[in-house]
Write a protein that holds these residues in place. Structure first.
Motif, PDB file in Angstrom:
ATOM      1  N   GLY A 114      33.002  39.859  51.246  1.00 53.45           N
ATOM      2  CA  GLY A 114      33.728  38.613  51.041  1.00 53.45           C
ATOM      3  C   GLY A 114      33.844  37.791  52.301  1.00 53.45           C
ATOM      4  O   GLY A 114      33.643  38.267  53.414  1.00 53.45           O
ATOM      5  N   THR A 115      34.162  36.516  52.112  1.00 53.50           N
ATOM      6  CA  THR A 115      34.325  35.588  53.227  1.00 53.50           C
ATOM      7  C   THR A 115      35.792  35.198  53.345  1.00 53.50           C
ATOM      8  O   THR A 115      36.405  34.763  52.361  1.00 53.50           O
ATOM      9  CB  THR A 115      33.481  34.317  53.014  1.00 53.50           C
ATOM     10  OG1 THR A 115      32.114  34.689  52.852  1.00 53.50           O
ATOM     11  CG2 THR A 115      33.610  33.366  54.191  1.00 53.50           C
ATOM     12  N   ALA A 116      36.364  35.369  54.536  1.00 57.69           N
ATOM     13  CA  ALA A 116      37.770  35.003  54.753  1.00 57.69           C
ATOM     14  C   ALA A 116      37.960  33.509  54.494  1.00 57.69           C
ATOM     15  O   ALA A 116      37.074  32.704  54.811  1.00 57.69           O
ATOM     16  CB  ALA A 116      38.170  35.362  56.179  1.00 57.69           C
ATOM     17  N   PRO A 117      39.087  33.101  53.930  1.00 61.56           N
ATOM     18  CA  PRO A 117      40.249  33.919  53.537  1.00 61.56           C
ATOM     19  C   PRO A 117      40.142  34.483  52.127  1.00 61.56           C
ATOM     20  O   PRO A 117      41.098  35.041  51.613  1.00 61.56           O
ATOM     21  CB  PRO A 117      41.400  32.903  53.616  1.00 61.56           C
ATOM     22  CG  PRO A 117      40.778  31.620  53.167  1.00 61.56           C
ATOM     23  CD  PRO A 117      39.369  31.654  53.716  1.00 61.56           C
ATOM     24  N   TYR A 118      38.960  34.332  51.492  1.00 64.32           N
ATOM     25  CA  TYR A 118      38.812  34.775  50.103  1.00 64.32           C
ATOM     26  C   TYR A 118      38.340  36.222  50.046  1.00 64.32           C
ATOM     27  O   TYR A 118      37.223  36.525  49.622  1.00 64.32           O
ATOM     28  CB  TYR A 118      37.850  33.852  49.363  1.00 64.32           C
ATOM     29  CG  TYR A 118      38.310  32.418  49.357  1.00 64.32           C
ATOM     30  CD1 TYR A 118      39.423  32.028  48.613  1.00 64.32           C
ATOM     31  CD2 TYR A 118      37.670  31.450  50.115  1.00 64.32           C
ATOM     32  CE1 TYR A 118      39.873  30.719  48.606  1.00 64.32           C
ATOM     33  CE2 TYR A 118      38.111  30.141  50.122  1.00 64.32           C
ATOM     34  CZ  TYR A 118      39.212  29.775  49.371  1.00 64.32           C
ATOM     35  OH  TYR A 118      39.667  28.484  49.372  1.00 64.32           O
ATOM     36  N   ILE A 119      39.196  37.098  50.509  1.00 62.74           N
ATOM     37  CA  ILE A 119      38.922  38.532  50.484  1.00 62.74           C
ATOM     38  C   ILE A 119      40.088  39.216  49.764  1.00 62.74           C
ATOM     39  O   ILE A 119      41.245  38.885  50.000  1.00 62.74           O
ATOM     40  CB  ILE A 119      38.758  39.110  51.900  1.00 62.74           C
ATOM     41  CG1 ILE A 119      37.515  38.512  52.578  1.00 62.74           C
ATOM     42  CG2 ILE A 119      38.656  40.630  51.857  1.00 62.74           C
ATOM     43  CD1 ILE A 119      37.313  38.977  54.001  1.00 62.74           C
ATOM     44  N   CYS A 120      39.754  40.142  48.878  1.00 61.68           N
ATOM     45  CA  CYS A 120      40.793  40.780  48.080  1.00 61.68           C
ATOM     46  C   CYS A 120      40.369  42.211  47.760  1.00 61.68           C
ATOM     47  O   CYS A 120      39.179  42.493  47.588  1.00 61.68           O
ATOM     48  CB  CYS A 120      41.013  40.000  46.781  1.00 61.68           C
ATOM     49  SG  CYS A 120      42.251  40.685  45.668  1.00 61.68           S
ATOM     50  N   THR A 121      41.352  43.104  47.711  1.00 61.92           N
ATOM     51  CA  THR A 121      41.081  44.479  47.276  1.00 61.92           C
ATOM     52  C   THR A 121      41.090  44.495  45.754  1.00 61.92           C
ATOM     53  O   THR A 121      42.143  44.310  45.128  1.00 61.92           O
ATOM     54  CB  THR A 121      42.122  45.449  47.824  1.00 61.92           C
ATOM     55  OG1 THR A 121      42.095  45.401  49.254  1.00 61.92           O
ATOM     56  CG2 THR A 121      41.821  46.869  47.354  1.00 61.92           C
ATOM     57  N   LEU A 122      39.936  44.701  45.156  1.00 61.90           N
ATOM     58  CA  LEU A 122      39.810  44.679  43.705  1.00 61.90           C
ATOM     59  C   LEU A 122      40.177  46.037  43.119  1.00 61.90           C
ATOM     60  O   LEU A 122      40.027  47.071  43.774  1.00 61.90           O
ATOM     61  CB  LEU A 122      38.376  44.317  43.313  1.00 61.90           C
ATOM     62  CG  LEU A 122      37.929  42.910  43.720  1.00 61.90           C
ATOM     63  CD1 LEU A 122      36.415  42.783  43.590  1.00 61.90           C
ATOM     64  CD2 LEU A 122      38.617  41.858  42.879  1.00 61.90           C
ATOM     65  N   PRO A 123      40.660  46.047  41.882  1.00 58.59           N
ATOM     66  CA  PRO A 123      40.991  47.335  41.248  1.00 58.59           C
ATOM     67  C   PRO A 123      39.733  48.161  41.037  1.00 58.59           C
ATOM     68  O   PRO A 123      38.642  47.611  40.860  1.00 58.59           O
ATOM     69  CB  PRO A 123      41.620  46.917  39.914  1.00 58.59           C
ATOM     70  CG  PRO A 123      41.069  45.561  39.635  1.00 58.59           C
ATOM     71  CD  PRO A 123      40.916  44.910  40.971  1.00 58.59           C
ATOM     72  N   PRO A 124      39.857  49.485  41.050  1.00 61.51           N
ATOM     73  CA  PRO A 124      38.672  50.323  40.835  1.00 61.51           C
ATOM     74  C   PRO A 124      38.212  50.287  39.385  1.00 61.51           C
ATOM     75  O   PRO A 124      39.025  50.295  38.459  1.00 61.51           O
ATOM     76  CB  PRO A 124      39.165  51.725  41.218  1.00 61.51           C
ATOM     77  CG  PRO A 124      40.643  51.683  40.954  1.00 61.51           C
ATOM     78  CD  PRO A 124      41.081  50.285  41.287  1.00 61.51           C
ATOM     79  N   LEU A 125      36.911  50.227  39.198  1.00 59.57           N
ATOM     80  CA  LEU A 125      36.319  50.271  37.859  1.00 59.57           C
ATOM     81  C   LEU A 125      35.916  51.704  37.550  1.00 59.57           C
ATOM     82  O   LEU A 125      35.320  52.371  38.405  1.00 59.57           O
ATOM     83  CB  LEU A 125      35.086  49.368  37.784  1.00 59.57           C
ATOM     84  CG  LEU A 125      34.362  49.326  36.435  1.00 59.57           C
ATOM     85  CD1 LEU A 125      35.181  48.527  35.423  1.00 59.57           C
ATOM     86  CD2 LEU A 125      32.965  48.708  36.588  1.00 59.57           C
ATOM     87  N   PRO A 126      36.226  52.232  36.345  1.00 65.45           N
ATOM     88  CA  PRO A 126      35.767  53.589  36.017  1.00 65.45           C
ATOM     89  C   PRO A 126      34.262  53.693  36.153  1.00 65.45           C
ATOM     90  O   PRO A 126      33.527  52.792  35.740  1.00 65.45           O
ATOM     91  CB  PRO A 126      36.234  53.780  34.563  1.00 65.45           C
ATOM     92  CG  PRO A 126      36.584  52.422  34.062  1.00 65.45           C
ATOM     93  CD  PRO A 126      36.990  51.622  35.245  1.00 65.45           C
ATOM     94  N   GLY A 127      33.806  54.787  36.756  1.00 69.68           N
ATOM     95  CA  GLY A 127      32.398  54.939  37.071  1.00 69.68           C
ATOM     96  C   GLY A 127      31.524  55.202  35.859  1.00 69.68           C
ATOM     97  O   GLY A 127      31.991  55.485  34.759  1.00 69.68           O
ATOM     98  N   LYS A 128      30.221  55.107  36.077  1.00 67.50           N
ATOM     99  CA  LYS A 128      29.246  55.371  35.027  1.00 67.50           C
ATOM    100  C   LYS A 128      29.236  56.857  34.688  1.00 67.50           C
ATOM    101  O   LYS A 128      29.438  57.710  35.558  1.00 67.50           O
ATOM    102  CB  LYS A 128      27.845  54.943  35.459  1.00 67.50           C
ATOM    103  CG  LYS A 128      27.664  53.436  35.573  1.00 67.50           C
ATOM    104  CD  LYS A 128      26.224  53.091  35.895  1.00 67.50           C
ATOM    105  CE  LYS A 128      25.995  51.593  35.908  1.00 67.50           C
ATOM    106  NZ  LYS A 128      24.578  51.238  36.199  1.00 67.50           N
TER     107      LYS A 128
END
Length: 336
Positions: free
Chosen positions: A78-92
């Motif tokens: 991501g490019t600051a300031p647009y950076i965010c910790t996204l929720p984890p997606l269940p894996g394959k």
């Protein structure tokens, strides 16, 4: 007003368009028949403007969306300031019963969507995220076959406001008493007249009686005037089966986009299901009319690009498949 946690400033929430999704949860899963059996998640979406609708998404679409968001806003890319910790997606998951896998993913994907839709405003306005939750024409035309995890929406029936006479309305007569086990089920007695509103699935209907609206099993009633036939979107794959001196044509219905390019194993399994007692081979016809046997995924590229039909038929895949018996090698020596 109940605001998502990260939308702390009321002005942030107010600047969102009315059609932006603010909550979503999975109402059910549905088995789909394509080149291989797969499951879609039936998702009820609520927008900022309080609209509600259903969308149908596969796990692969969740995975694609998450990859794009990670690429655009994740800490690594991501490019600051647009950076965010996204929720984890269940894996394959690569091995296991597909239905059981889909069922196990429901609470995990529910939690994922809930966390995702509490993201900062600039993520909620992301084009890929908005397209994911957007109700397409295909979504709007499909009718959920069941809503196990969601109570059907309540319908308000206005008395004396029907444009058609009662004799023209879809209706059924109760053959037995029925007492529902849940609030969304309709109670009635033998002989009651029930006006039909929708078909929930092949076994259950939704209808109204007096001031009550709910769902009930079709086996408890006699249909007097049925609901209009539902048309589920389908594509067709045309196959030519060269069986010694006879050529048979079979059109196979699939719930797939005609742009879908199957793998060799998917296509082979589909055709084996259609011709279960035959040791068969897959082929394409080249521009000179000769058959070419397909052997692996590399040949699928040839089928899609060179096996195109001359005249396009509506809702048909744009390529033709030719099927022969595995041991019938004389077919390749014939002039087609």
């Amino acid at each position: 007003m109940s605001l998502p946690r990260q939308l702390r400033d009321e002005s942030d929430f107010e600047q969102l368009p009315e059609d932006v999704a603010v909550s979503a949860h999975i109402a059910d899963i549905e088995e789909r028949s394509g080149f291989s059996v797969y499951y879609t998640f039936v998702i009820e979406v609520k927008t900022k403007g309080a609209s509600k609708y259903f969308i149908y998404r596969r796990y692969s679409q969740f995975f694609t969306l998450h990859s794009k968001l990670e690429n655009n806003y994740g800490p690594e890319n991501g490019t600051a300031p647009y950076i965010c910790t996204l929720p984890p997606l269940p894996g394959k998951i690569y091995v296991g019963n597909k239905k059981e896998i889909a069922e196990s993913r429901i609470p995990l994907l529910d939690a994922y969507m809930k966390a995702l839709l509490t993201s900062p405003v600039w993520i909620l306005l992301d084009e890929d995220l908005r397209l994911f939750f957007y109700q397409t024409t295909n979504d709007s035309e499909r009718i959920p076959r069941a809503l196990r995890r969601l109570r059907p929406q309540t319908r308000r029936i206005k008395k004396n406001s029907q444009s058609n006479s009662d004799m023209e309305r879809p209706r059924a007569e109760a053959l037995f008493d029925f007492k529902g086990n849940a609030d969304q089920e309709l109670n009635f007695k033998c002989g009651d007249l029930i006006y039909l509103l929708s078909r929930v699935n092949k076994n259950w209907l939704e209808g109204s009686i007096a001031d009550g609206v709910g769902i009930f099993p079709q086996s408890f009633v006699r249909i007097i005037k049925d609901l209009p036939e539902e048309k589920f979107p389908a594509s067709w794959l045309r196959c030519y089966f060269h069986d010694y001196d006879v050529c048979w044509i079979r059109d196979i219905p699939l719930e797939e986009d005609v742009k879908k390019r199957p793998s060799y194993s998917e296509l082979l399994q589909l055709i084996r299901n259609e011709f279960p007692d035959i040791d068969l081979a897959l082929n394409m016809k080249d521009p000179d009319g000769d058959l070419i046997r397909l052997m692996d995924n590399g040949d699928m590229e040839l089928l899609v690009t060179k096996g195109k039909r001359k005249a396009q038929l509506e809702n048909f895949f744009p390529w033709e498949l030719h099927i022969t018996r595995m041991d019938d090698l004389d077919i390749y020596k014939k002039v087609q």
